[in-house]
Scaffold this motif. Structure first.
Motif, short mmCIF file in Angstrom:
data_model
loop_
_atom_site.label_atom_id
_atom_site.label_comp_id
_atom_site.label_asym_id
_atom_site.label_seq_id
_atom_site.Cartn_x
_atom_site.Cartn_y
_atom_site.Cartn_z
N SER A 189 0.65 -0.96 0.18
CA SER A 189 -0.13 -0.31 -0.45
C SER A 189 1.07 0.99 -0.11
O SER A 189 1.11 2.44 0.72
CB SER A 189 -1.18 -0.25 1.15
OG SER A 189 0.01 -0.34 1.99
N ASN A 215 -2.02 5.48 -4.43
CA ASN A 215 -2.41 6.23 -3.15
C ASN A 215 -3.43 5.31 -2.63
O ASN A 215 -4.18 5.64 -3.19
CB ASN A 215 -2.54 7.54 -2.89
CG ASN A 215 -1.09 8.04 -2.91
OD1 ASN A 215 0.13 7.11 -3.56
ND2 ASN A 215 -1.46 9.59 -2.79
N SER A 216 -3.71 4.78 -1.40
CA SER A 216 -4.98 4.07 -1.09
C SER A 216 -5.96 5.48 -0.07
O SER A 216 -7.54 4.75 -0.16
CB SER A 216 -4.99 3.20 -0.06
OG SER A 216 -4.20 3.64 0.84
N ARG A 217 -5.96 6.49 -0.30
CA ARG A 217 -6.57 7.74 0.49
C ARG A 217 -5.97 9.07 0.18
O ARG A 217 -5.16 9.42 -0.67
CB ARG A 217 -6.34 7.39 2.40
CG ARG A 217 -5.55 7.53 2.60
CD ARG A 217 -5.54 6.88 4.15
NE ARG A 217 -3.95 6.93 4.36
CZ ARG A 217 -2.78 7.91 4.78
NH1 ARG A 217 -3.62 9.32 4.42
NH2 ARG A 217 -1.90 7.61 5.23
N ALA A 218 -7.29 9.67 0.30
CA ALA A 218 -6.57 11.16 0.51
C ALA A 218 -5.45 11.18 1.22
O ALA A 218 -5.54 11.01 2.39
CB ALA A 218 -7.96 12.10 0.41
N GLN A 264 -6.62 14.25 -3.40
CA GLN A 264 -7.36 13.01 -3.58
C GLN A 264 -6.10 12.13 -4.35
O GLN A 264 -5.20 12.74 -5.13
CB GLN A 264 -8.02 12.60 -4.63
CG GLN A 264 -9.25 13.74 -3.70
CD GLN A 264 -9.80 12.69 -2.25
OE1 GLN A 264 -10.15 11.90 -2.24
NE2 GLN A 264 -10.63 13.54 -1.49
#
Length: 263
Positions: A124, A157-160, A182
């Motif tokens: 990740s 990227n898995s998230r903001a 984002q």
């Protein structure tokens, strides 16, 4: 693979290169001493570090000395070279160790030459980087600059994420911006700067959990401010235009080349 992304670090601080080196060391130790080996690295271009040797000590030394470089990785050229070496000693295997999986065609595999890929990518990853930069004189002002910076978040990227952009001139903090991005998004920023020619501008991103540091820093000297050069050709120059241009010359904004029609 010695491309830029192999410098990415996991939570324990281990780079992808260190993980790849450990994989190769373990495999080499399992080989009989009679097996002939070659060692290739690749970034944008392949490089043969060792060609057809049984010298395990030299092989280990070369493996330990491989470091990532800030360039894109292109595997196709390296595979072409590896296949040519593999054809010289059949049966053989090509081991690819990196963080981006290659696509092997059925025609690439044979009973005599097999290809194996080992994935060492982060599960990740999180990365934000400076992907664009330019500096210029600020328009209609004297002794001021503007810097353009583009900040981008990786698609993977898995998230903001929220990143801090620090701007320093001659080592002193002059600006601090916070940017929320984002996955896959970018933000373009114009930064007004006060300084003199030759002072060092530093723009640095600080993102918690960022796995790759190579794209987080820009260093640049503030450039010389050059006046606009104006060529004015007239046999009967207008005096009011001359007064206006003369004021700009005195302020350092203009340099005027005058002449008549003969010039």
């Amino acid at each position: 693979d010695r491309s830029a992304s192999m410098a990415a670090k996991d939570a324990q601080g281990q780079t992808r290169m260190k993980a790849a080196q450990e994989v190769i060391r373990q495999r080499v130790r399992s080989l009989p001493d009679t097996v002939i080996v070659s060692l290739l690295t690749f970034d944008a271009k392949p490089s043969v570090l060792l060609s057809r040797s049984r010298n395990r000590r030299e092989l280990m030394r070369l493996i330990d000395g491989i470091t990532p470089v800030p360039r894109e990785g292109k595997l196709d050229g390296a595979l072409t070279v590896a296949r040519r070496l593999a054809d010289l000693e059949k049966p053989s295997e090509i081991w690819v160790v990196g963080d981006s999986a290659p696509t092997f065609e059925e025609s690439d595999q044979s009973a005599e030459v097999k290809q194996r890929f080992t994935q060492v990518a982060l599960s990740s990853p999180l990365n934000v980087g400076i992907t664009g930069f330019q500096i210029r004189k600020a328009p209609l002002t004297r002794g001021r600059y503007e810097a353009f910076a583009k900040v981008s978040a990786a698609v993977a990227n898995s998230r903001a994420v929220t990143t801090a952009l620090e701007v320093r001139i001659a080592g002193r903090l002059s600006q601090l911006r916070e940017i929320e991005l984002q996955p896959g998004a970018s933000s373009s920023i114009i930064l007004p700067l006060d300084g003199v020619r030759g002072q060092r501008l530093e723009i640095e991103l600080k993102t918690p959990g960022d796995c790759l540091g190579w794209d987080n820093l820009v260093l640049a000297p503030l450039p010389e401010l050059k006046p606009l050069i104006v060529s004015w050709f007239s046999d009967t120059p207008d005096p009011f235009t001359g007064i206006a241009l003369g004021a700009l010359v005195e302020s350092g904004k203009l340099e005027i080349l005058k002449g008549g029609s003969a010039n």
